[in-house]
Design an enzyme around this catalytic site. Structure first.
Site, PDB file in Angstrom:
ATOM      1  N   GLU A  50      37.793 -32.235  -9.340  1.00  0.00           N
ATOM      2  CA  GLU A  50      38.853 -32.621 -10.272  1.00  0.00           C
ATOM      3  C   GLU A  50      40.186 -32.134  -9.707  1.00  0.00           C
ATOM      4  O   GLU A  50      40.514 -30.963  -9.766  1.00  0.00           O
ATOM      5  CB  GLU A  50      38.623 -32.010 -11.651  1.00  0.00           C
ATOM      6  CG  GLU A  50      39.729 -32.368 -12.641  1.00  0.00           C
ATOM      7  CD  GLU A  50      39.693 -31.552 -13.917  1.00  0.00           C
ATOM      8  OE1 GLU A  50      40.442 -31.896 -14.850  1.00  0.00           O
ATOM      9  OE2 GLU A  50      38.942 -30.558 -13.984  1.00  0.00           O
ATOM     10  N   ASP A  75      34.443 -29.362 -12.144  1.00  0.00           N
ATOM     11  CA  ASP A  75      35.524 -29.213 -13.103  1.00  0.00           C
ATOM     12  C   ASP A  75      36.526 -28.186 -12.580  1.00  0.00           C
ATOM     13  O   ASP A  75      36.148 -27.190 -11.961  1.00  0.00           O
ATOM     14  CB  ASP A  75      34.924 -28.755 -14.440  1.00  0.00           C
ATOM     15  CG  ASP A  75      35.941 -28.647 -15.541  1.00  0.00           C
ATOM     16  OD1 ASP A  75      36.629 -29.642 -15.812  1.00  0.00           O
ATOM     17  OD2 ASP A  75      36.044 -27.552 -16.149  1.00  0.00           O
TER      18      ASP A  75
END
Length: 653
Positions: A381, A352
């Site tokens: 990400e 993330d």
């Protein structure tokens, strides 16, 4: 003024740049510039930057003259250290200097002439040993937001509900934001999906053709989305427990399906073992005492109430990833978070907000993972071109061989949405695809996570159906919005074409749960509606099964060459090909040639004559339409294509 009529360089043409695209360290690179002028320029210079800092000016040599056209060449050698090279050209005559650089959109390919310093061309230089797992390049992914996918208890029992959670009364309810006593938005609403449900639906995913499941966070946390981690070593009790996760990985593996976890390591939850602001854990958290073993994980300006937070959200305190204790806990310790879950069966991680993690931190994660399992996968990400991403003033090195195996390919999604919604034509679409193809090392171009939807963006069918912009509707209007039957017909036709591209384009296709059955919705929370079990769009689901099966059946669609052959108006087409028994990575694969052509126009039917004689000479059949067969004649394929129509044609062997 210099008497020039034309200056030309095309980074996609091997006459002007060879080899094409990204190169390994130490690779020789030949560059050429064509100058059409009455007088011979006094000097033609290649201006080169290494790593954005080290400048070189390299005189180019005149190697060919045809009337007024002169071809200048220079050769360079990529540095032994990975990074980015940048270049443009200077043409000098009579004391005047003109510049030839990248085009204003910085798409690469054909550039343009400037009277000032121009945008540069990029060359990505990566480690010669850089490689991504081959099994992953062959995969089809499926992203699951666990609370909304499936409740494994047939009677609808909610597993271990938290006191502060609001449970929806029925599965098909519309998710809504909630607020706490202070009026802050909270995500404590839950539907009851769990890992039992994921395990129960493994046969469904197997039949669909899925080989990788990417799970949104599943560790204990207060919210429904679990990005506010409470305990990195514990499955959230509403989802199950650690033993259930081990069983899920085992049963998935038996079906040829790997599990990838979401790693949220830039911040924790304020209500966590480590911070413990609300005192819900028996541990002494950083909020409670400076003597806490976790105190140095966080950055306090005034302890305990003023601390660094993720995007200013006080329930998400940022961590100091450079702290040795934190790194040992997450990465390097004998029972670190990375190692613990991989021992239980995880095949990889999606990081993330990877741009908020220090490069050294990401590299340590990769090193640890590869030591445990060389075939494990690390995904980041990234929302932009990952080859030249700048974060906090630092040029990131995601794709250079020491960090990521793959990135979330949001550019792929945006490029094709613009095409199908009429915001760009085939030529602009092609330029943007070529930019990624040129900038990404081949290993990464074929392993990018090609998504159409995710938990952070609107549902793809909603957009393809022509929904009004979200900012033009109130939250209540977004909740009840439905396309007209005609809008939905158009949206579904577009989605079929876009998913056909997704399954036949280089990279790893990823389906956001429910997209394959027509789930709709604006952004969070409406893009996180529950999977509509029993109310699926069966025609769309059958389509997905068919095109995924084709991807699995034909190696050319996974690791064959990608050759664009049609770029015209709203028409786009490409060939995927394996010849000589080897794919683009030199692996033994069955020969095959596949043509994919798309008409994104809403109304125009067209008759086509496509020159594909260099790649295909025989007959082509449509595997999705029995009896549809075409013959290549004199190198050309002739066919008609209706509005919002597409074909996949396979050369008969």
């Amino acid at each position: 003024m210099i008497a020039l009529t034309e200056v030309f360089h095309d980074s996609h043409n091997r006459l002007f740049r060879s080899p094409f695209g990204a190169v390994p360290c130490g690779q020789k690179i030949d560059l050429a510039l064509e100058v059409n002028s009455v007088n011979q320029p006094e000097q033609v210079v290649l201006r080169l930057w290494k790593y954005g800092r080290q400048e070189e000016k390299i005189p180019m040599q005149l190697t060919e003259v045809r009337e007024q056209r002169r071809l200048y060449r220079a050769s360079i050698v990529a540095p032994e250290r990975h990074g980015l090279l940048w270049y443009y050209f200077l043409v000098v005559e009579g004391g005047c200097t003109l510049y030839y650089g990248n085009n204003t959109r910085q798409w690469g390919g054909i550039g343009q002439l400037y009277d000032h310093e121009p945008p540069s061309y990029q060359i990505t230089v990566y480690q010669p040993t850089a490689a991504t797992p081959h099994w992953f390049k062959d995969a089809v992914m499926y992203q699951i937001f666990v609370d909304r996918f499936c409740n494994g208890y047939q009677e609808g029992k909610v597993l271990n509900p938290k006191q502060h959670c609001v449970i929806y009364p029925y599965w098909q309810a519309t998710p809504r934001y909630g607020q706490d006593a202070t009026g802050k938005t909270v995500c404590y609403d839950c539907f009851g999906g769990n890992l039992y449900g994921v395990m129960k639906k493994l046969p469904y995913l197997k039949e669909l053709g899925i080989t990788v499941i990417y799970l949104n966070p599943i560790f204990e946390a207060s919210s429904n989305h679990k990005y506010d981690t409470g305990d990195y070593k514990k499955i959230d009790p509403m989802y199950g427990d650690n033993d259930l996760f081990r069983e899920l990985c085992s049963k998935a593996r038996d079906l040829g399906i790997s599990i990838i976890l979401d790693g949220v390591f830039s911040h924790t939850g304020s209500n966590s073992i480590y911070f413990n602001r609300d005192g819900n854990y028996p541990s002494v958290g950083a909020y409670q005492s400076k003597d806490s073993p976790y105190y140095e994980w966080y950055r306090f300006s005034e302890w305990p109430d003023k601390y660094d937070c993720w995007w200013g959200i006080d329930t998400l305190p940022n961590v100091n990833e450079d702290n040795p204790s934190y790194q040992e806990f997450i990465i390097t310790g004998e029972d670190s978070v990375i190692k613990y879950w991989m021992k239980l069966g995880a095949k990889g991680w999606r990081l993330d907000v990877v741009d908020e993690l220090p490069a050294a931190f990401v590299k340590k994660i990769r090193t640890t993972m590869k030591q445990m399992d060389p075939d494990s996968v690390l995904i980041g990400e990234v929302w932009e071109d990952a080859s030249n991403k700048v974060s906090y003033g630092e040029m990131r090195e995601y794709l250079l061989g020491e960090e990521l195996d793959s990135v979330m390919n949001y550019p792929f999604r945006n490029i094709w949405l613009d095409f199908f919604l009429g915001r760009s034509d085939a030529l602009a679409t092609h330029h943007q695809l070529m930019k990624l193809y040129e900038n990404y090392p081949r290993e990464h171009f074929y392993s990018t996570m090609n998504l159409l939807g995710s938990h952070d963006v609107e549902r793809v069918l909603t957009l393809l159906s022509g929904a009004p912009p979200a900012d033009s509707l109130s939250r209540e209007e977004q909740e009840v919005y439905e396309p007209t039957p005609e809008q939905l017909r158009v949206g579904l036709a577009r989605l079929k074409l876009l998913s056909l591209i997704q399954m036949t384009f280089p990279g790893v296709p990823c389906i956001y749960y429910g997209d394959e059955v027509g789930l709709q919705g604006y952004k969070d929370p409406l893009n996180r509606r529950t999977y509509p079990w029993g109310q699926e769009n069966q025609e769309l689901l059958d389509w997905y099964k068919s095109i995924i099966a084709l991807r699995h059946q034909h190696a050319a669609l996974r690791t064959g060459q990608w050759i664009p052959v049609l770029v015209q108006g709203q028409l786009y087409g490409y060939i995927r090909k394996i010849a000589g028994g080897k794919d683009v990575f030199g692996r033994d694969q069955e020969n095959g040639t596949v043509l994919v052509i798309i008409n994104g126009a809403l109304r125009e039917q067209t008759n086509l004559s496509i020159n594909i004689g260099n790649w295909c000479q025989g007959a082509l059949v449509n595997p999705l339409m029995e009896g549809e067969r075409y013959q290549v004649r004199d190198g050309f394929l002739h066919l008609s294509l209706g509005a919002l129509d597409g074909k996949i044609l396979i050369e008969e062997g």
